[in-house]
Design an enzyme around this catalytic site. Structure first.
Site, mmCIF file in Angstrom:
data_model
loop_
_atom_site.group_PDB
_atom_site.id
_atom_site.type_symbol
_atom_site.label_atom_id
_atom_site.label_comp_id
_atom_site.label_asym_id
_atom_site.label_seq_id
_atom_site.Cartn_x
_atom_site.Cartn_y
_atom_site.Cartn_z
ATOM 1 N N CYS A 48 4.244 -5.443 -9.530
ATOM 2 C CA CYS A 48 4.656 -4.502 -8.486
ATOM 3 C C CYS A 48 5.899 -4.989 -7.746
ATOM 4 O O CYS A 48 5.895 -6.083 -7.175
ATOM 5 C CB CYS A 48 3.500 -4.326 -7.501
ATOM 6 S SG CYS A 48 3.940 -3.394 -6.024
ATOM 7 N N ARG A 154 -5.271 5.509 -1.375
ATOM 8 C CA ARG A 154 -5.073 4.667 -2.555
ATOM 9 C C ARG A 154 -5.157 3.187 -2.190
ATOM 10 O O ARG A 154 -4.899 2.805 -1.059
ATOM 11 C CB ARG A 154 -3.732 4.987 -3.213
ATOM 12 C CG ARG A 154 -3.693 6.374 -3.838
ATOM 13 C CD ARG A 154 -2.309 6.693 -4.370
ATOM 14 N NE ARG A 154 -2.280 8.030 -4.962
ATOM 15 C CZ ARG A 154 -1.234 8.831 -4.930
ATOM 16 N NH1 ARG A 154 -0.131 8.445 -4.319
ATOM 17 N NH2 ARG A 154 -1.278 10.020 -5.497
ATOM 18 N N THR A 156 -3.516 -0.031 -2.560
ATOM 19 C CA THR A 156 -2.201 -0.543 -2.916
ATOM 20 C C THR A 156 -2.073 -2.044 -2.672
ATOM 21 O O THR A 156 -2.858 -2.643 -1.934
ATOM 22 C CB THR A 156 -1.107 0.177 -2.104
ATOM 23 O OG1 THR A 156 -1.318 -0.080 -0.704
ATOM 24 C CG2 THR A 156 -1.148 1.679 -2.337
ATOM 25 N N SER A 173 4.869 -3.468 2.587
ATOM 26 C CA SER A 173 5.631 -4.646 2.171
ATOM 27 C C SER A 173 6.832 -4.931 3.067
ATOM 28 O O SER A 173 7.130 -6.091 3.370
ATOM 29 C CB SER A 173 6.102 -4.486 0.720
ATOM 30 O OG SER A 173 7.017 -3.409 0.587
#
Length: 366
Positions: A48, A154, A156, A173
């Site tokens: 990712c 979701r 993540t 992030s």
């Protein structure tokens, strides 16, 4: 990056990214989340790009002995990200720690190799991922439900986890890397690591401005191209990606020419960054996309108007400078995880799950 659900949720077939749910911070003045060594844990995928930026920042800031890390398997199925199975009494924890865990600091990344014979349920400790070191969970989803039993979005990565209160601090992030850069953990860092400020106050407005258009048009732009569900949307998005790659090329050409004039061609490459002559968050946030571009996005997301190495000389030089001259970038980049994840985890994009061998070499030498 989210679990493998339907990506395009707009009527016109365009891709819309989910907003992150946990948006807290770590600070001496925070009522709950205060700085401490060993209190916080980072859950990531090496595939990712959003998680990758947190790993790079963790390494650059000397936090590898301060904040532990667990790595999910590269294969993401319909239930989302998973960890390698914990085998009680079998030494699985030690095997995975030896390669990925806090003792080693930066995850050990295998070289890119032919992937024939590697199945999606491969269990190679320290190669395909790690166990969940803290709770021995099987899935990232279990962390989310532990933090909030009513969670319904979701699952993540990345996830910044607080071991003391046993909840998620942040799963955005861009905010996690600002937390790492803020200096709140400086008193616990390795004294051998040269301190770096990735967001100097005098450059913050420039950094934020570059981050804004890079995120929308390049970081997320490749996804909007690859997950488009109509020809019209795809053509619009892929053209936009390359228009903005050209904008980056122009910026880097100006910076490179200035560095050549000032230092000579031999020294210029080491000074090649997006802003002035120093590494900043703008470089760090761009890198995970560019390093994935030729190995994955060209073919998998149909971003094939050109490769980086053939069409963007300055971006390619910038990429190779970061990769080969800075261990924090090179040693957190797993081309195996990157290539296997994208090609095996998106059956609607790549139904047969075949993983291309190229490019060779996966990144050009200096």
């Amino acid at each position: 990056m989210s679990d493998n659900k339907k990506w395009a949720n707009a009527e016109d077939g365009s891709f819309k990214r989910q907003a992150s749910s946990f948006r807290d911070t770590v600070s001496p003045s925070h009522a709950i989340f205060k700085p401490a060594k060993g209190r916080y844990w980072l859950y990531v995928s090496l595939a990712c790009p959003w998680a990758h930026r947190t790993l790079i920042t963790r390494a650059l800031k000397g936090l590898t002995s301060v904040i532990g890390v667990s790595v999910v398997h590269w294969s993401m199925d319909t239930k989302g990200w998973r960890f390698l199975p914990y085998e009680s009494g079998a030494g699985a924890a030690n095997k995975s720690d030896d390669v990925f865990g806090p003792a080693s600091g930066i995850p050990c990344v295998p070289k890119s190799n032919p992937t024939a014979g590697i199945t999606n349920d491969s269990v190679r400790y320290g190669i395909d991922g790690t166990i969940d070191h803290n709770y021995h969970f099987n899935r990232i989803s279990e962390l989310y439900y532990k933090a909030n039993p009513d969670y319904n979005a979701r699952f993540t990565v990345p996830v910044l986890w607080d071991l003391e209160t046993e909840t998620i601090v942040n799963n955005e992030s861009s905010e996690i890397i600002r937390i790492f850069n803020s200096g709140v953990f400086d008193e616990f860092t390795d004294s051998k690591v040269t301190q770096i400020d990735l967001v100097p106050k005098q450059l913050q407005s420039q950094i934020d401005e570059i981050n804004s258009w890079v995120y929308d048009n390049i970081n997320n732009g490749v996804y909007k191209s690859g997950f488009a569900e109509s020809q019209q949307v795809y053509e619009k998005e892929v053209t936009n990606v390359f228009d903005h790659l050209q904008k980056l090329e122009h910026i880097l050409k100006i910076n490179y020419d200035a560095a050549v004039s000032k230092y000579g061609e031999k020294e210029a490459l080491s000074k090649l960054f997006l802003i002035n002559e120093q590494l900043t968050e703008a470089d760090l946030r761009l890198y995970p996309t560019i390093v994935r571009f030729d190995p994955v996005y060209v073919q998998h997301f149909k971003c094939n108007l050109s490769t980086i190495r053939d069409g963007f000389k300055m971006i390619d030089l910038w990429l190779r400078n970061l990769y080969w001259n800075n261990a924090a970038f090179r040693e957190t980049t797993s081309f195996d995880h990157i290539k296997l994840h994208y090609t095996r985890s998106h059956p609607r994009v790549n139904p047969l799950g075949l993983t291309p061998l190229g490019p060779i070499p996966v990144i050009l030498p200096l």
